[in-house]
Scaffold this motif. Structure first.
Motif, PDB file in Angstrom:
ATOM      1  N   ALA A 258       9.695 -17.902   2.046  1.00 38.80           N
ATOM      2  CA  ALA A 258      10.309 -16.142   1.898  1.00 38.80           C
ATOM      3  C   ALA A 258       9.356 -15.464   2.396  1.00 38.80           C
ATOM      4  O   ALA A 258       8.971 -14.724   3.167  1.00 38.80           O
ATOM      5  N   ALA A 259       9.184 -14.954   1.207  1.00 36.51           N
ATOM      6  CA  ALA A 259       8.083 -14.616  -0.047  1.00 36.51           C
ATOM      7  C   ALA A 259       6.550 -14.438   1.357  1.00 36.51           C
ATOM      8  O   ALA A 259       5.784 -13.770   1.889  1.00 36.51           O
ATOM      9  N   ILE A 260       6.291 -15.479   1.584  1.00 39.98           N
ATOM     10  CA  ILE A 260       5.552 -15.647   2.510  1.00 39.98           C
ATOM     11  C   ILE A 260       5.356 -15.020   4.465  1.00 39.98           C
ATOM     12  O   ILE A 260       4.820 -14.141   4.931  1.00 39.98           O
ATOM     13  N   PHE A 261       6.295 -15.235   4.506  1.00 41.43           N
ATOM     14  CA  PHE A 261       7.135 -14.646   5.545  1.00 41.43           C
ATOM     15  C   PHE A 261       6.718 -13.465   5.611  1.00 41.43           C
ATOM     16  O   PHE A 261       6.632 -13.128   6.526  1.00 41.43           O
ATOM     17  N   ILE A 262       8.063 -12.953   4.432  1.00 47.27           N
ATOM     18  CA  ILE A 262       7.326 -11.198   4.638  1.00 47.27           C
ATOM     19  C   ILE A 262       6.139 -11.032   4.533  1.00 47.27           C
ATOM     20  O   ILE A 262       5.861 -10.224   5.139  1.00 47.27           O
ATOM     21  N   PHE A 263       5.276 -12.070   3.458  1.00 45.91           N
ATOM     22  CA  PHE A 263       4.066 -11.113   3.589  1.00 45.91           C
ATOM     23  C   PHE A 263       3.460 -10.739   4.566  1.00 45.91           C
ATOM     24  O   PHE A 263       2.119  -9.848   4.747  1.00 45.91           O
ATOM     25  N   VAL A 264       3.494 -12.132   5.485  1.00 46.69           N
ATOM     26  CA  VAL A 264       2.673 -12.410   6.781  1.00 46.69           C
ATOM     27  C   VAL A 264       2.691 -11.082   8.033  1.00 46.69           C
ATOM     28  O   VAL A 264       2.631 -10.900   8.751  1.00 46.69           O
ATOM     29  N   ASN A 265       4.479 -10.942   7.914  1.00 44.53           N
ATOM     30  CA  ASN A 265       5.156  -9.684   8.967  1.00 44.53           C
ATOM     31  C   ASN A 265       4.289  -8.730   8.686  1.00 44.53           C
ATOM     32  O   ASN A 265       4.463  -8.032   9.326  1.00 44.53           O
ATOM     33  N   LEU A 266       4.534  -8.342   7.007  1.00 44.71           N
ATOM     34  CA  LEU A 266       4.432  -6.960   6.521  1.00 44.71           C
ATOM     35  C   LEU A 266       2.807  -6.824   7.180  1.00 44.71           C
ATOM     36  O   LEU A 266       2.060  -5.542   7.754  1.00 44.71           O
TER      37      LEU A 266
ATOM     38  N   ARG B 288       7.045   1.006   4.900  1.00 46.25           N
ATOM     39  CA  ARG B 288       6.472  -0.772   5.557  1.00 46.25           C
ATOM     40  C   ARG B 288       7.103  -2.189   4.316  1.00 46.25           C
ATOM     41  O   ARG B 288       7.710  -2.467   4.168  1.00 46.25           O
ATOM     42  N   ILE B 289       5.895  -1.376   3.389  1.00 43.61           N
ATOM     43  CA  ILE B 289       6.181  -2.069   1.805  1.00 43.61           C
ATOM     44  C   ILE B 289       7.110  -1.439   1.383  1.00 43.61           C
ATOM     45  O   ILE B 289       7.753  -2.930   1.060  1.00 43.61           O
ATOM     46  N   VAL B 290       7.430  -0.743   1.165  1.00 43.14           N
ATOM     47  CA  VAL B 290       8.988  -0.245   0.274  1.00 43.14           C
ATOM     48  C   VAL B 290      10.394  -1.409   0.667  1.00 43.14           C
ATOM     49  O   VAL B 290      11.502  -2.198   0.312  1.00 43.14           O
ATOM     50  N   ALA B 291      10.343  -1.657   2.530  1.00 43.95           N
ATOM     51  CA  ALA B 291      11.516  -2.120   3.257  1.00 43.95           C
ATOM     52  C   ALA B 291      11.405  -3.758   2.358  1.00 43.95           C
ATOM     53  O   ALA B 291      12.126  -4.367   2.106  1.00 43.95           O
ATOM     54  N   SER B 292       9.764  -4.068   2.773  1.00 44.18           N
ATOM     55  CA  SER B 292       8.894  -5.186   2.638  1.00 44.18           C
ATOM     56  C   SER B 292       9.855  -6.448   1.150  1.00 44.18           C
ATOM     57  O   SER B 292      10.827  -7.333   1.192  1.00 44.18           O
ATOM     58  N   VAL B 293       9.461  -5.624  -0.192  1.00 46.20           N
ATOM     59  CA  VAL B 293      10.261  -5.480  -1.119  1.00 46.20           C
ATOM     60  C   VAL B 293      11.692  -5.920  -0.868  1.00 46.20           C
ATOM     61  O   VAL B 293      11.422  -6.158  -1.745  1.00 46.20           O
ATOM     62  N   PHE B 294      11.653  -5.184  -1.223  1.00 44.47           N
ATOM     63  CA  PHE B 294      13.925  -4.567  -0.473  1.00 44.47           C
ATOM     64  C   PHE B 294      14.293  -5.753  -0.135  1.00 44.47           C
ATOM     65  O   PHE B 294      15.135  -6.580  -0.727  1.00 44.47           O
TER      66      PHE B 294
ATOM     67  N   TYR C  46      17.289  18.549  13.397  1.00 42.03           N
ATOM     68  CA  TYR C  46      17.729  16.833  12.977  1.00 42.03           C
ATOM     69  C   TYR C  46      17.117  16.848  11.769  1.00 42.03           C
ATOM     70  O   TYR C  46      16.992  17.218  10.948  1.00 42.03           O
ATOM     71  N   PRO C  47      17.546  15.813  10.908  1.00 38.34           N
ATOM     72  CA  PRO C  47      17.846  15.559   9.398  1.00 38.34           C
ATOM     73  C   PRO C  47      16.526  15.561   9.569  1.00 38.34           C
ATOM     74  O   PRO C  47      15.905  14.018  10.356  1.00 38.34           O
ATOM     75  N   ALA C  48      15.895  14.858   8.014  1.00 46.43           N
ATOM     76  CA  ALA C  48      14.595  14.689   7.910  1.00 46.43           C
ATOM     77  C   ALA C  48      14.836  12.824   7.748  1.00 46.43           C
ATOM     78  O   ALA C  48      15.764  12.683   7.203  1.00 46.43           O
ATOM     79  N   GLY C  49      13.348  12.106   7.830  1.00 47.77           N
ATOM     80  CA  GLY C  49      13.882  10.814   7.434  1.00 47.77           C
ATOM     81  C   GLY C  49      13.115  10.829   6.464  1.00 47.77           C
ATOM     82  O   GLY C  49      12.705  11.051   5.878  1.00 47.77           O
ATOM     83  N   PHE C  50      13.627   9.082   6.168  1.00 45.92           N
ATOM     84  CA  PHE C  50      12.636   8.629   4.895  1.00 45.92           C
ATOM     85  C   PHE C  50      10.985   9.120   4.901  1.00 45.92           C
ATOM     86  O   PHE C  50      10.477   8.777   5.927  1.00 45.92           O
TER      87      PHE C  50
ATOM     88  N   MET D  30      -2.609  10.694   7.132  1.00 40.59           N
ATOM     89  CA  MET D  30      -1.137  10.758   6.241  1.00 40.59           C
ATOM     90  C   MET D  30       0.181  10.683   6.189  1.00 40.59           C
ATOM     91  O   MET D  30       1.008   9.105   6.082  1.00 40.59           O
ATOM     92  N   SER D  31       0.172  10.594   7.990  1.00 39.38           N
ATOM     93  CA  SER D  31       1.509   9.508   8.575  1.00 39.38           C
ATOM     94  C   SER D  31       1.161   8.591   8.328  1.00 39.38           C
ATOM     95  O   SER D  31       2.484   7.587   8.132  1.00 39.38           O
ATOM     96  N   PHE D  32      -0.309   7.544   8.651  1.00 39.05           N
ATOM     97  CA  PHE D  32      -0.441   5.889   8.794  1.00 39.05           C
ATOM     98  C   PHE D  32      -0.116   5.390   7.346  1.00 39.05           C
ATOM     99  O   PHE D  32       0.672   5.239   7.547  1.00 39.05           O
ATOM    100  N   LEU D  33      -0.332   6.902   6.780  1.00 38.02           N
ATOM    101  CA  LEU D  33       0.165   5.907   5.357  1.00 38.02           C
ATOM    102  C   LEU D  33       1.157   5.978   4.794  1.00 38.02           C
ATOM    103  O   LEU D  33       2.001   4.665   3.471  1.00 38.02           O
ATOM    104  N   ARG D  34       2.317   7.433   5.519  1.00 36.87           N
ATOM    105  CA  ARG D  34       3.679   7.126   5.218  1.00 36.87           C
ATOM    106  C   ARG D  34       4.402   5.598   5.544  1.00 36.87           C
ATOM    107  O   ARG D  34       5.198   5.425   5.251  1.00 36.87           O
ATOM    108  N   LEU D  35       4.087   5.203   7.119  1.00 33.85           N
ATOM    109  CA  LEU D  35       4.593   4.683   7.392  1.00 33.85           C
ATOM    110  C   LEU D  35       4.563   3.354   6.509  1.00 33.85           C
ATOM    111  O   LEU D  35       5.118   2.106   6.779  1.00 33.85           O
ATOM    112  N   ALA D  36       3.065   3.301   6.699  1.00 30.65           N
ATOM    113  CA  ALA D  36       2.641   2.006   6.292  1.00 30.65           C
ATOM    114  C   ALA D  36       3.453   1.657   4.173  1.00 30.65           C
ATOM    115  O   ALA D  36       4.433   0.888   4.448  1.00 30.65           O
ATOM    116  N   LEU D  37       3.334   2.854   3.688  1.00 33.72           N
ATOM    117  CA  LEU D  37       4.505   2.807   2.381  1.00 33.72           C
ATOM    118  C   LEU D  37       5.393   2.211   3.149  1.00 33.72           C
ATOM    119  O   LEU D  37       6.375   1.711   2.384  1.00 33.72           O
TER     120      LEU D  37
END
Lengths: 535, 317, 279
Positions: free
Chosen positions: B292-300, B10-16, A283-287, B1-8
């Motif tokens: 919109a920024a408030i909405f995105i921030f609160v959801n983040l 989410r943050i990248v997605a929010s900025v996008f 399976y591919p690596a994810g983000f 480690m995994s938690f930081l990666r997931l959180a990061l």
């Protein structure tokens, strides 16, 4: 022998629109101290309802009559407070599926400790000590570390051990076990059964063991009660029930259990129609996520033109992934798959109509593989139109003939899947595969969602179809008794690799790999006249 | 480690997402087909005024340049000049935003008990009279438009019984007590309106969890009702509810606009409505982006909160 | 087959809706006065038998105006919801079925649109559409539809994803069927229940959106007897003549209550149906 549980003339019925449905109909049974009573029956027989009623739990809208005396008190008459004192302290309960029965947001140690906090006056230090003791008792390695984990960090077998520890916490005289090993791998199942036998002998704990698995009960229970349509048709010691069944239903149930020791079909030595070599799926690596280890790697296997090859192994061993990579549902990342000498593309979209037609797939659960909004006629019409370009009345004729092939009437054409039984649904799914006129059918655990009597009839259907048509079957299963009955050769998978492949009887009598040995050792057998009764 | 990666991630997605929103807002405000100046000033406006506006909007420059300039300035805190007040947008919106923030926080304090208590009562005995009654009340409140219920509260508590002033006036010299008193009625209204959504969602997720295997198992251990509810049901129901509450911030912002209008509250919502009325473009774009920024921030925050609260996500891998 | 049992919410909702539809169709004919007739009574009179909701500044009968508003609110709500649900469902079902980068792009865009609160989005569109088209019913329908589109698309996509992972869709893919055939033949029949409920939920909120826009001065223009607009027109009569405000408000609220009860019953039935099929 004093009784710890006495169910007398128990009736449980539900109000349903336009009347009442009786789930349990005048059932009586006793469990003596230190005894394991097996309660066996097929789905819908009402066996789980009895288990829940003993715990003093009735589904909303259900009413119960008769009496259920546990620990000398009738649980049907108890107040809520008295019931709460009884549950956990005097009756333990081991659920069917520990994955959903453990609170995902609470450490497993806390989940055991809260039983002790509720029912005993122990101080926190004593509770902690007792939890570790319990975890050791149920055979968990490094108990202190495991107790600090959350359920999802444990394997299925470990979760079930935690659930058993929870039931044992207050040393209750009686434990109710509701299909405690269903869904676990066979070797884990074996270990749990051995644990239960040890607990009975060591602590003299009585158990009501509810299951559909008669061979398993035969190796564990002292007595067996057989249930059908809410009634208990027969109760007796294991040996009597298995060797001298009185009720017709019990006889049918025993006859339907395949024998893991009868010889398999003779090997065929044909030239292969389907071959896979070096098959791998990654399976591919994810983000931001590392590439996971390959799900399947280096699988070589061949399938003769009228042969059945069984693919066995425990959950996560890569059996289904292998089959899906062969038919193209999952893209293989390496290796070759050839059919009739011509190579098959990794991606489904690159295969032509003939490739798609020649290899058909039958899924594990017909509830999921048949569109619930389409009638049987519409479901069967799709392969007829797609693969043979036939529509309308001619297609309907063909669909009706396909139903006859799987021993269903043409009147079923107008039904929705929800209006069919589980066995009938799986027959429709098989008919859909046959309509393509394939040369190979990949069968993915096609029997595991079915009751044992239905299984036996589907096995006969496959044997007949294979005799009548030139049909190769790749048969994925975890049930070794079924495998021996059906298959010419067996391939054993573990951790995504093929560890052993050979002729069925040879594998069963002279396994080469230790993993195959452990699988074979986990088989439960019915004691018979000609075989030695275990235990 | 995994938690930081997931959180990061989410943050990248929010900025996008925020970046996409800026494209949408800028596109709608300036990139609509036709002449922006005519759209803003109306067809009958004098040509000279239109020309002045065109220059002010920088319409002589390419769209991409305009967008880049706008974003660069906005990131540095320069939101442009308001057409209507001829003042920097940040000077105008800043104090209004502070008032609204105070109002929203107070409303949130009303929201918590108003949604948790009724939902817990309902889930204790689903499909019984109390559950039905609360359901009916929430459906009625939910169905009443915010401007109707707000007007009704205004009529009842400020006109009929004069507990609160009918118009909210805020000055710099107010004491904390006066400030709170002025804020209470609109905040309570907002909190109640929001709670109608909160009650329904929490009830659903509580009832769902109540029917799960592990709750039955907890009962089979002989645990008391209270322990089953507080330790087994609630923690598992609150995670989806927290996310639903964050999504509700969209309703909150809409509700703020209406409630502020009804109570004549000098906040962000009424400022935005005024700007929209006068087509004060810099204020509009800034205001919508802020919402919109408030909405995105609160959801983040809610996403990361769920990561922390849910052991399955926290301890992955 | 069991006898069908309808939830009581469905029945009450249906009754309320029927009354509203009847009023919407017959209201203008039953009204004691023409809705735009000035000096039907003395200006600013309180509620009485001749004028149940009183009269306004121009002496118009507010009850007659309220009766005349029903069909406007209902038509705009249903129209806007239809636009949003049809477009959203098409995009969402397609996106969920086809998957891959198309799905990724569509859903990122959807998320961005969802980050702008509905009311703000609606106000923004109306404001920027310019004075020429402001107050036109078509604009309102488009605004409601555009606001619903991303919300419905997300629901429809979730419904599609739920179906797409099921084995019967894999079976269709194994027959070599393409995304479009699968979306139509396998996914849509299993998503109709969700979409129907979605339509009802959205239709229940649309009158509030239209009313709110009217109330804030971004909806239909006077002298249209739209309820939200009327409430804002009569706001300064609140102390002397509360029925002028609460009469139209009551109509709007009961319409939405009817729609929501109906939806509640509908989704309860859908849930029940699912449970029954699963059993």
């Amino acid at each position: 022998m004093n009784t710890v549980l006495e169910v007398e003339n128990l009736t449980v019925s539900y109000a349903v629109p336009g009347g009442a449905f009786t789930a349990v109909d005048g059932a009586s049974l006793q469990v003596g101290a230190g005894e394991i009573l097996g309660l066996v029956g097929e789905s819908g027989s009402g066996k789980s309802t009895i288990g829940h009623t003993v715990m003093g739990h009735l589904a909303p809208g259900a009413t119960a009559g008769g009496s259920v005396r546990a620990n000398g008190r009738d649980v049907l008459d108890l107040s809520r407070a008295a019931l709460q004192d009884l549950r956990g302290a005097s009756i333990g309960f081991v659920p069917q599926n520990p994955t959903t029965a453990l609170n995902p947001a609470m450490r497993v140690g806390t989940q055991i400790a809260e039983v002790l906090r509720r029912h005993t006056g122990l101080d926190p230090a004593a509770i902690r000590a007792r939890c570790v003791e319990l975890a050791t008792d149920v055979g968990l390695p490094t108990p202190a570390a495991l107790l600090a984990r959350y359920p999802h960090q444990l394997s299925g077998g470990q979760q079930q051990r935690i659930a058993i520890a929870m039931a044992l916490a207050c040393r209750p005289p009686l434990i109710i076990l509701d299909e405690p090993t269903t869904g676990l791998d066979v070797t884990v199942q074996r270990q749990i059964v051995e644990l239960l036998a040890r607990l009975r002998d060591g602590h003299r704990i009585a158990m009501l063991y509810i299951t559909h698995d008669l061979p398993l009960l035969a190796s564990l229970a002292d007595r067996i009660a057989v249930m059908q349509h809410g009634r208990i048709v027969e109760t007796g010691p294991v040996g009597d029930i298995v060797r001298r069944p009185r009720a017709a239903y019990t006889r049918a149930l025993i006859a339907a259990v395949p024998d893991p020791d009868s010889p398999a079909p003779a090997p065929l030595h044909e030239s292969p129609v389907l071959a896979a070599s070096g098959l791998a799926v990654t399976y591919p690596a994810g983000f931001l996520r590392r590439r996971p280890p390959p799900a399947v790697s280096g699988v070589d296997l061949t399938l003769g033109a009228t042969e059945t090859l069984a693919l066995i192994g425990e959950s996560g061993s890569g059996k289904s992934t292998t089959a899906r990579a062969i038919c193209g549902l999952i893209r293989r990342s390496a290796g070759d798959v050839t059919f009739d000498g011509r190579p098959l593309a990794p991606a489904l979209g690159r295969r032509d109509g003939a490739d798609l037609r020649d290899i058909q797939y039958v899924f594990q659960n017909p509830d999921a593989s048949l569109n619930p909004r389409r009638s049987v006629a519409e479901i069967l019409a799709r392969p007829i139109e797609v693969f043979h370009g036939i529509r309308g009345a001619a297609a309907r004729d063909r669909a009706a003939r396909a139903l006859a092939d799987v021993e269903l009437d043409a009147e079923h054409l107008g039904r929705l899947p929800s209006e069919l039984s589980g066995g009938q649904r799986q027959r429709v799914a098989i008919a859909r595969a046959l309509l393509a006129e394939p040369q190979v059918i990949l069968c993915d655990e096609v029997l595991s969602a079915l009751d044992v009597s239905v299984q036996a009839r589907i096995i006969d259907l496959f044997l007949r179809l294979q005799r009548e048509r030139r049909l190769a079957l790749l048969f994925i299963s975890h049930d070794l008794a079924v495998v021996r009955r059906l298959s010419h050769r067996v391939a054993v998978m573990k951790d995504g690799r093929l560890v052993e492949i050979g002729e069925t009887d040879a594998i069963f009598t002279r396994p080469q790999h230790p993993y195959t040995e452990s699988l074979l050792a986990a088989i439960n057998r019915l004691p018979g006249e000609d075989r030695d009764a275990p235990g | 480690m995994s938690f930081l990666r997931l959180a990061l991630s989410r943050i990248v997605a929010s900025v996008f997402t925020l970046f996409l929103v800026s494209l949408i807002v800028f596109g709608t405000a300036q990139g609509l087909p036709g002449d922006a100046a005519t759209r803003i000033l109306g067809r009958e406006a004098p040509p000279a005024a239109k020309e002045r506006l065109r220059l002010e909007l920088g319409l002589d420059m390419p769209v991409v340049t305009r967008y880049a300039q706008w974003v660069t300035a906005a990131v540095q805190g320069d939101l442009g000049m308001s057409f209507a007040t001829r003042k920097p947008v940040s000077d105008y919106l800043g104090p209004r935003l502070r008032n609204t923030l105070a109002l929203s926080l107070l409303a949130f304090l009303f929201y918590l008990p108003l949604s948790i208590l009724p939902a817990t009562l309902q889930a204790r005995k689903p499909d019984r009279p109390l559950d039905r009654l609360i359901t009916v009340i929430t459906v009625v409140l939910l169905s009443s438009p915010e401007f109707l219920s707000a007007t009704l509260f205004l009529f009842a508590f400020a006109v009929h019984w004069r507990f609160f002033p009918p118009m909210v006036q805020l000055h710099d010299v107010m004491s904390w007590g006066e400030y709170l008193h002025a804020l209470t009625l609109p905040a309570a209204t907002l909190g109640l309106l929001l709670a109608t959504y909160g009650v329904r969602m929490l009830r659903e997720s509580l009832v769902d969890i109540t029917r799960s295997d592990f709750v039955l198992m907890a009962e089979f251990k002989g645990l008391s009702r209270a322990r089953v509810l507080w330790r087994h049901v609630l923690p598992n129901a609150l995670i989806p509810w927290m996310n639903a509450t964050a999504l509700n911030v969209a309703f909150l912002i809409g509700g703020v606009v209406v409630v502020e209008k009804v109570f004549a509250f000098p906040g962000f919502g009424s400022a935005l409505v005024d700007a929209l009325q006068f087509r004060d473009l810099p204020v509009i774009t800034a205001g919508v982006m802020i919402a919109a920024a408030i909405f995105i921030f609160v959801n983040l925050l809610a996403d990361i909160g769920a990561l922390i609260a849910n052991p399955r996500l926290r301890t992955q891998g | 087959m069991m006898r069908a049992r309808y939830p009581s919410a469905l029945k009450w909702g249906a009754v309320l809706l029927a009354v509203h539809l009847l009023v919407a169709v017959l209201g203008p004919f039953l009204a004691p006065w023409a809705q735009d007739q000035m000096m039907a009574g003395l200006p600013i009179q309180g509620a009485s038998l001749t004028h149940p909701f009183g009269t306004d500044q121009m002496g118009r009968d507010i009850f007659s105006r309220t009766l005349a508003g029903g069909w406007i609110v209902i038509t705009l709500s249903v129209g806007g919801t239809l636009v949003g649900v049809i477009a959203g469902a098409a995009i969402g079902l397609f996106s969920g079925t086809v998957g891959g980068w198309i799905d990724e792009v569509l859903m990122r865009l959807t998320e961005a649109f969802l980050a702008i609160p509905f009311l703000i989005f609606a106000l923004l569109i109306v404001s920027l559409a310019g004075p020429g088209v402001q107050g036109s019913p078509v604009l309102l329908i488009l605004v409601v539809g555009a606001g619903y589109l991303p919300r419905v698309a997300r629901m429809a996509r979730a419904a599609a994803l739920d179906v797409v992972s099921r084995d019967f869709v894999l079976a269709a893919r194994l027959r070599g069927e393409n995304a479009w055939t699968i979306a139509r033949g396998e996914v849509l029949p299993n998503a109709t229940g969700v979409l129907l409920v979605e339509f009802a939920v959205r239709a229940g909120y649309a009158p509030i959106v239209i009313g709110t826009l009217g109330f804030l001065g971004f909806g239909l223009k006077p002298p249209t007897p739209e309820w939200g607009l009327m409430m804002s027109e009569y706001r300064n009569l609140l102390t002397v003549q509360p029925m002028a405000v609460f009469g139209p408000g009551l109509m709007l609220a009961t319409l939405v209550i009817g729609l929501n009860l109906f939806t509640e019953g509908l989704s309860a039935m859908a849930r029940h149906g699912r449970a029954e099929r699963a059993a």
